[in-house]
Write a protein that holds these residues in place. Structure first.
Motif, short mmCIF file in Angstrom:
data_model
loop_
_atom_site.label_atom_id
_atom_site.label_comp_id
_atom_site.label_asym_id
_atom_site.label_seq_id
_atom_site.Cartn_x
_atom_site.Cartn_y
_atom_site.Cartn_z
N GLU A 114 0.84 -1.19 0.00
CA GLU A 114 0.00 0.00 0.00
C GLU A 114 0.88 1.25 0.00
O GLU A 114 2.00 1.23 0.52
CB GLU A 114 -0.88 0.01 1.26
N GLU A 115 0.39 2.31 -0.57
CA GLU A 115 1.13 3.56 -0.57
C GLU A 115 1.26 4.05 0.86
O GLU A 115 0.28 4.10 1.62
CB GLU A 115 0.41 4.60 -1.43
N ARG A 116 2.47 4.39 1.23
CA ARG A 116 2.72 4.83 2.60
C ARG A 116 2.38 6.31 2.77
O ARG A 116 2.51 7.10 1.84
CB ARG A 116 4.18 4.59 2.96
N ILE A 117 2.01 6.65 3.97
CA ILE A 117 1.69 8.04 4.29
C ILE A 117 3.00 8.72 4.69
O ILE A 117 3.73 8.22 5.56
CB ILE A 117 0.69 8.12 5.45
N GLY A 118 3.32 9.82 4.04
CA GLY A 118 4.53 10.57 4.38
C GLY A 118 4.32 11.36 5.67
O GLY A 118 3.19 11.72 6.03
N ARG A 119 5.40 11.65 6.34
CA ARG A 119 5.31 12.40 7.62
C ARG A 119 4.65 13.77 7.44
O ARG A 119 3.95 14.25 8.30
CB ARG A 119 6.71 12.61 8.20
N CYS A 138 -6.85 10.81 9.20
CA CYS A 138 -7.99 10.85 10.12
C CYS A 138 -8.90 12.04 9.84
O CYS A 138 -10.01 12.10 10.36
CB CYS A 138 -7.52 10.86 11.57
N GLY A 139 -8.40 13.01 9.03
CA GLY A 139 -9.24 14.14 8.66
C GLY A 139 -9.11 15.34 9.58
O GLY A 139 -9.87 16.30 9.46
N SER A 140 -8.13 15.35 10.46
CA SER A 140 -7.97 16.46 11.41
C SER A 140 -7.47 17.73 10.75
O SER A 140 -7.60 18.81 11.31
CB SER A 140 -6.99 16.05 12.52
N GLY A 141 -6.82 17.59 9.58
CA GLY A 141 -6.26 18.75 8.91
C GLY A 141 -4.81 18.99 9.30
O GLY A 141 -4.14 19.83 8.72
N LYS A 142 -4.33 18.27 10.32
CA LYS A 142 -2.93 18.40 10.73
C LYS A 142 -2.05 17.51 9.86
O LYS A 142 -2.52 16.61 9.20
CB LYS A 142 -2.77 17.98 12.19
N LYS A 143 -0.72 17.80 9.94
CA LYS A 143 0.21 16.91 9.28
C LYS A 143 0.23 15.58 10.05
O LYS A 143 0.05 15.57 11.27
CB LYS A 143 1.62 17.51 9.25
N LYS A 187 2.68 13.77 10.94
CA LYS A 187 3.69 13.69 11.99
C LYS A 187 3.26 14.38 13.28
O LYS A 187 3.74 14.08 14.35
CB LYS A 187 5.02 14.27 11.51
N LYS A 188 2.32 15.34 13.19
CA LYS A 188 1.86 16.05 14.38
C LYS A 188 0.55 15.48 14.92
O LYS A 188 0.04 15.95 15.93
CB LYS A 188 1.63 17.53 14.03
N CYS A 189 0.01 14.45 14.25
CA CYS A 189 -1.28 13.92 14.66
C CYS A 189 -1.18 12.45 15.00
O CYS A 189 -0.73 12.09 16.10
CB CYS A 189 -2.31 14.16 13.53
N CYS A 190 -1.56 11.59 14.08
CA CYS A 190 -1.68 10.16 14.36
C CYS A 190 -0.37 9.40 14.38
O CYS A 190 -0.32 8.28 14.90
CB CYS A 190 -2.62 9.51 13.33
N LEU A 191 0.71 9.97 13.83
CA LEU A 191 2.00 9.28 13.85
C LEU A 191 2.47 9.08 15.28
O LEU A 191 3.08 8.07 15.63
CB LEU A 191 3.05 10.06 13.06
N ASN A 192 2.12 9.98 16.16
CA ASN A 192 2.59 9.94 17.55
C ASN A 192 1.63 9.23 18.49
O ASN A 192 1.88 9.19 19.68
CB ASN A 192 2.87 11.36 18.05
N LYS A 193 0.52 8.76 17.97
CA LYS A 193 -0.46 8.10 18.86
C LYS A 193 -0.06 6.71 19.18
O LYS A 193 0.52 5.97 18.50
CB LYS A 193 -1.85 8.12 18.24
#
Length: 167
Positions: A143-148, A154-159, A161-167
């Motif tokens: 699958e195509e990977r999501i870049g940082r 998730c649709g938050s509008g954040k990058k 790396k500042k949102c779900c990457l750190n969860k």
């Protein structure tokens, strides 16, 4: 020891050297091919027999008959309970030729899926379609990977790396 246990002991190669194993498998696979040639040439989809009678008909030991049934089992409309079969057991099988052709590819049994009688059962197009379906079933798709720095999925509008990457 049941026929099924005896067949599994053969599969595990208990007590035989490599030369004996090679000789056994060459003989077994030759007999297996001749059984499939008869089935395909006669377009036999239904077989009713006993283990002993099927063994005699195809010049097999009963344990090798069970081996054949083990090999074809996943290509049947209703699978057999192999562990309960004895020499006197009666069985009825209904072969799904498309499943059988697919499973022969899955087993990498070129000596079986190249039997000329297949051409009278499945069209060349159907054979290609089944072979393609087999190929698709073993192809790994990345699958195509999501870049940082991409937007977070998730649709938050954040990058990311500042949102779900750190969860």
């Amino acid at each position: 020891m049941t026929l099924y246990d005896s067949w599994n002991a053969i599969l595990e190669g208990n007590g035989i050297n490599q030369a004996q194993s090679d000789a056994f498998w060459n003989e077994y696979l030759s007999k297996e091919k001749s059984i499939y040639e008869v089935i395909l040439e006669n377009k036999t989809t239904q077989i009713s027999s006993t283990v002993a009678d099927f063994s005699k008909e195809h010049d097999l030991e009963p344990v090798l008959c069970l081996g054949f049934l083990d090999g074809i089992n996943t290509s049947l409309e209703t699978e057999l309970d192999l562990e309960k079969l004895t020499e006197e057991s009666a069985f009825e099988i209904s072969i799904d030729f498309e499943k059988l052709y697919f499973n022969m590819h899955k087993a990498k049994a070129e000596w079986l899926y190249t039997i000329p009688a297949w051409d009278d059962i499945l069209t060349k197009e159907k054979q290609k379609e089944i072979k393609r379906a087999y190929g698709d079933s073993v192809t790994v798709r990345i699958e195509e990977r999501i870049g940082r720095n991409d937007p977070c999925p998730c649709g938050s509008g954040k990058k990311y790396k500042k949102c779900c990457l750190n969860k």
